[in-house]
Design a protein around this motif. Structure first.
Motif, PDB file in Angstrom:
ATOM      1  N   LEU A   5     -20.594 -40.313  -1.502  1.00 53.02           N
ATOM      2  CA  LEU A   5     -20.762 -40.724  -0.107  1.00 53.02           C
ATOM      3  C   LEU A   5     -20.825 -42.242   0.029  1.00 53.02           C
ATOM      4  O   LEU A   5     -20.249 -42.815   0.950  1.00 53.02           O
ATOM      5  CB  LEU A   5     -22.021 -40.100   0.496  1.00 53.02           C
ATOM      6  N   SER A   6     -21.513 -42.894  -0.894  1.00 52.71           N
ATOM      7  CA  SER A   6     -21.597 -44.353  -0.811  1.00 52.71           C
ATOM      8  C   SER A   6     -20.248 -44.991  -1.093  1.00 52.71           C
ATOM      9  O   SER A   6     -19.882 -45.991  -0.484  1.00 52.71           O
ATOM     10  CB  SER A   6     -22.657 -44.893  -1.762  1.00 52.71           C
ATOM     11  N   ARG A   7     -19.477 -44.397  -2.014  1.00 52.70           N
ATOM     12  CA  ARG A   7     -18.151 -44.931  -2.299  1.00 52.70           C
ATOM     13  C   ARG A   7     -17.210 -44.741  -1.101  1.00 52.70           C
ATOM     14  O   ARG A   7     -16.434 -45.619  -0.757  1.00 52.70           O
ATOM     15  CB  ARG A   7     -17.568 -44.242  -3.538  1.00 52.70           C
ATOM     16  N   ILE A   8     -17.312 -43.580  -0.430  1.00 51.72           N
ATOM     17  CA  ILE A   8     -16.476 -43.319   0.746  1.00 51.72           C
ATOM     18  C   ILE A   8     -16.859 -44.253   1.885  1.00 51.72           C
ATOM     19  O   ILE A   8     -16.005 -44.812   2.580  1.00 51.72           O
ATOM     20  CB  ILE A   8     -16.590 -41.843   1.185  1.00 51.72           C
ATOM     21  N   SER A   9     -18.164 -44.430   2.112  1.00 50.91           N
ATOM     22  CA  SER A   9     -18.594 -45.287   3.225  1.00 50.91           C
ATOM     23  C   SER A   9     -18.266 -46.750   2.986  1.00 50.91           C
ATOM     24  O   SER A   9     -18.192 -47.537   3.939  1.00 50.91           O
ATOM     25  CB  SER A   9     -20.091 -45.118   3.469  1.00 50.91           C
ATOM     26  N   GLN A  10     -18.062 -47.144   1.734  1.00 45.58           N
ATOM     27  CA  GLN A  10     -17.724 -48.535   1.432  1.00 45.58           C
ATOM     28  C   GLN A  10     -16.224 -48.750   1.270  1.00 45.58           C
ATOM     29  O   GLN A  10     -15.791 -49.863   1.000  1.00 45.58           O
ATOM     30  CB  GLN A  10     -18.452 -48.994   0.173  1.00 45.58           C
ATOM     31  N   SER A  11     -15.424 -47.711   1.490  1.00 36.96           N
ATOM     32  CA  SER A  11     -13.979 -47.851   1.326  1.00 36.96           C
ATOM     33  C   SER A  11     -13.407 -48.719   2.445  1.00 36.96           C
ATOM     34  O   SER A  11     -13.994 -48.861   3.530  1.00 36.96           O
ATOM     35  CB  SER A  11     -13.297 -46.486   1.306  1.00 36.96           C
ATOM     36  N   SER A  12     -12.267 -49.292   2.190  1.00 34.64           N
ATOM     37  CA  SER A  12     -11.649 -50.198   3.163  1.00 34.64           C
ATOM     38  C   SER A  12     -11.197 -49.452   4.416  1.00 34.64           C
ATOM     39  O   SER A  12     -11.226 -50.002   5.516  1.00 34.64           O
ATOM     40  CB  SER A  12     -10.476 -50.938   2.540  1.00 34.64           C
ATOM     41  N   ILE A  13     -10.822 -48.197   4.282  1.00 33.17           N
ATOM     42  CA  ILE A  13     -10.390 -47.420   5.447  1.00 33.17           C
ATOM     43  C   ILE A  13     -11.565 -47.194   6.391  1.00 33.17           C
ATOM     44  O   ILE A  13     -11.452 -47.362   7.613  1.00 33.17           O
ATOM     45  CB  ILE A  13      -9.768 -46.075   4.998  1.00 33.17           C
ATOM     46  N   VAL A  14     -12.706 -46.823   5.836  1.00 30.61           N
ATOM     47  CA  VAL A  14     -13.900 -46.598   6.663  1.00 30.61           C
ATOM     48  C   VAL A  14     -14.357 -47.914   7.296  1.00 30.61           C
ATOM     49  O   VAL A  14     -14.713 -47.955   8.483  1.00 30.61           O
ATOM     50  CB  VAL A  14     -15.021 -45.946   5.835  1.00 30.61           C
ATOM     51  N   GLN A  15     -14.328 -48.986   6.539  1.00 31.55           N
ATOM     52  CA  GLN A  15     -14.740 -50.291   7.061  1.00 31.55           C
ATOM     53  C   GLN A  15     -13.821 -50.744   8.197  1.00 31.55           C
ATOM     54  O   GLN A  15     -14.286 -51.257   9.220  1.00 31.55           O
ATOM     55  CB  GLN A  15     -14.772 -51.341   5.943  1.00 31.55           C
ATOM     56  N   SER A  16     -12.505 -50.543   8.027  1.00 28.20           N
ATOM     57  CA  SER A  16     -11.585 -50.938   9.105  1.00 28.20           C
ATOM     58  C   SER A  16     -11.754 -50.031  10.319  1.00 28.20           C
ATOM     59  O   SER A  16     -11.603 -50.474  11.459  1.00 28.20           O
ATOM     60  CB  SER A  16     -10.144 -50.935   8.615  1.00 28.20           C
ATOM     61  N   GLY A  17     -12.095 -48.776  10.111  1.00 27.12           N
ATOM     62  CA  GLY A  17     -12.374 -47.870  11.225  1.00 27.12           C
ATOM     63  C   GLY A  17     -13.621 -48.297  11.990  1.00 27.12           C
ATOM     64  O   GLY A  17     -13.649 -48.265  13.231  1.00 27.12           O
ATOM     65  N   LYS A  18     -14.650 -48.677  11.259  1.00 29.71           N
ATOM     66  CA  LYS A  18     -15.873 -49.170  11.900  1.00 29.71           C
ATOM     67  C   LYS A  18     -15.590 -50.439  12.699  1.00 29.71           C
ATOM     68  O   LYS A  18     -16.086 -50.614  13.817  1.00 29.71           O
ATOM     69  CB  LYS A  18     -16.951 -49.450  10.855  1.00 29.71           C
ATOM     70  N   GLN A  19     -14.792 -51.338  12.130  1.00 27.78           N
ATOM     71  CA  GLN A  19     -14.450 -52.586  12.817  1.00 27.78           C
ATOM     72  C   GLN A  19     -13.643 -52.297  14.085  1.00 27.78           C
ATOM     73  O   GLN A  19     -13.876 -52.907  15.131  1.00 27.78           O
ATOM     74  CB  GLN A  19     -13.670 -53.523  11.886  1.00 27.78           C
ATOM     75  N   ALA A  20     -12.697 -51.349  13.997  1.00 25.96           N
ATOM     76  CA  ALA A  20     -11.890 -50.993  15.169  1.00 25.96           C
ATOM     77  C   ALA A  20     -12.767 -50.388  16.261  1.00 25.96           C
ATOM     78  O   ALA A  20     -12.606 -50.699  17.449  1.00 25.96           O
ATOM     79  CB  ALA A  20     -10.785 -50.024  14.768  1.00 25.96           C
ATOM     80  N   ALA A  21     -13.712 -49.541  15.874  1.00 22.15           N
ATOM     81  CA  ALA A  21     -14.615 -48.938  16.854  1.00 22.15           C
ATOM     82  C   ALA A  21     -15.497 -50.001  17.502  1.00 22.15           C
ATOM     83  O   ALA A  21     -15.733 -49.978  18.720  1.00 22.15           O
ATOM     84  CB  ALA A  21     -15.473 -47.871  16.183  1.00 22.15           C
ATOM     85  N   SER A  22     -15.956 -50.943  16.694  1.00 24.32           N
ATOM     86  CA  SER A  22     -16.786 -52.032  17.223  1.00 24.32           C
ATOM     87  C   SER A  22     -15.991 -52.902  18.194  1.00 24.32           C
ATOM     88  O   SER A  22     -16.489 -53.269  19.267  1.00 24.32           O
ATOM     89  CB  SER A  22     -17.324 -52.877  16.076  1.00 24.32           C
ATOM     90  N   ASP A  23     -14.756 -53.234  17.820  1.00 21.93           N
ATOM     91  CA  ASP A  23     -13.902 -54.045  18.693  1.00 21.93           C
ATOM     92  C   ASP A  23     -13.594 -53.312  19.998  1.00 21.93           C
ATOM     93  O   ASP A  23     -13.608 -53.906  21.083  1.00 21.93           O
ATOM     94  CB  ASP A  23     -12.595 -54.405  17.992  1.00 21.93           C
ATOM     95  N   THR A  24     -13.341 -52.015  19.907  1.00 21.90           N
ATOM     96  CA  THR A  24     -13.058 -51.221  21.102  1.00 21.90           C
ATOM     97  C   THR A  24     -14.264 -51.186  22.033  1.00 21.90           C
ATOM     98  O   THR A  24     -14.127 -51.322  23.249  1.00 21.90           O
ATOM     99  CB  THR A  24     -12.652 -49.790  20.698  1.00 21.90           C
ATOM    100  N   ALA A  25     -15.441 -51.007  21.470  1.00 23.05           N
ATOM    101  CA  ALA A  25     -16.663 -50.987  22.283  1.00 23.05           C
ATOM    102  C   ALA A  25     -16.877 -52.339  22.962  1.00 23.05           C
ATOM    103  O   ALA A  25     -17.248 -52.391  24.147  1.00 23.05           O
ATOM    104  CB  ALA A  25     -17.857 -50.636  21.415  1.00 23.05           C
ATOM    105  N   PHE A  26     -16.631 -53.421  22.239  1.00 29.22           N
ATOM    106  CA  PHE A  26     -16.801 -54.761  22.809  1.00 29.22           C
ATOM    107  C   PHE A  26     -15.825 -54.995  23.964  1.00 29.22           C
ATOM    108  O   PHE A  26     -16.216 -55.472  25.038  1.00 29.22           O
ATOM    109  CB  PHE A  26     -16.592 -55.808  21.711  1.00 29.22           C
ATOM    110  N   ILE A  27     -14.565 -54.631  23.764  1.00 30.86           N
ATOM    111  CA  ILE A  27     -13.550 -54.826  24.812  1.00 30.86           C
ATOM    112  C   ILE A  27     -13.854 -53.950  26.015  1.00 30.86           C
ATOM    113  O   ILE A  27     -13.732 -54.386  27.160  1.00 30.86           O
ATOM    114  CB  ILE A  27     -12.145 -54.546  24.245  1.00 30.86           C
ATOM    115  N   THR A  28     -14.272 -52.710  25.774  1.00 33.95           N
ATOM    116  CA  THR A  28     -14.622 -51.807  26.874  1.00 33.95           C
ATOM    117  C   THR A  28     -15.793 -52.351  27.674  1.00 33.95           C
ATOM    118  O   THR A  28     -15.782 -52.306  28.913  1.00 33.95           O
ATOM    119  CB  THR A  28     -14.957 -50.407  26.317  1.00 33.95           C
ATOM    120  N   LYS A  29     -16.783 -52.888  26.992  1.00 35.60           N
ATOM    121  CA  LYS A  29     -17.952 -53.448  27.676  1.00 35.60           C
ATOM    122  C   LYS A  29     -17.552 -54.640  28.542  1.00 35.60           C
ATOM    123  O   LYS A  29     -17.988 -54.774  29.687  1.00 35.60           O
ATOM    124  CB  LYS A  29     -18.996 -53.877  26.650  1.00 35.60           C
ATOM    125  N   LYS A  30     -16.690 -55.515  28.007  1.00 33.77           N
ATOM    126  CA  LYS A  30     -16.231 -56.674  28.787  1.00 33.77           C
ATOM    127  C   LYS A  30     -15.398 -56.231  29.980  1.00 33.77           C
ATOM    128  O   LYS A  30     -15.498 -56.804  31.069  1.00 33.77           O
ATOM    129  CB  LYS A  30     -15.418 -57.622  27.897  1.00 33.77           C
TER     130      LYS A  30
END
Length: 83
Positions: A5-30
């Motif tokens: 689980l720790s290896r999966i959560s630290q993978s680049s795909i999961v990290q880029s997904g988290k970043q995309a979700a964060s960016d989407t939330a920020f843009i939606t809020k603005k």
């Protein structure tokens, strides 16, 4: 199990997904904030600019109706209303 689980959560795909979700939330809020500001500006502009005009037009229509009723009661021909 924890290492998988720790290896999966630290993978680049999961990290880029988290970043995309964060960016989407920020843009939606603005977007929601700017839409709210635009709605506030449009609403207050309507109240300040157009509401007095609508009230005055209604008042003028009431006066025209009253003049028409008085002319009918007195038997004088009323002037045609110019709308």
């Amino acid at each position: 199990m924890a290492t998988v689980l720790s290896r999966i959560s630290q993978s680049s795909i999961v990290q880029s997904g988290k970043q995309a979700a964060s960016d989407t939330a920020f843009i939606t809020k603005k977007l929601i904030r700017s839409t709210g500001k635009a709605a506030w500006i449009a609403g207050t502009s309507f109240l300040v600019l157009f509401l007095p005009l609508i009230v005055e037009m209604d008042r003028e229509q009431q006066l025209n109706d009253l003049d028409s009723q008085q002319a009918t009661l007195l038997g004088t021909p009323s002037a045609p209303a110019l709308n």
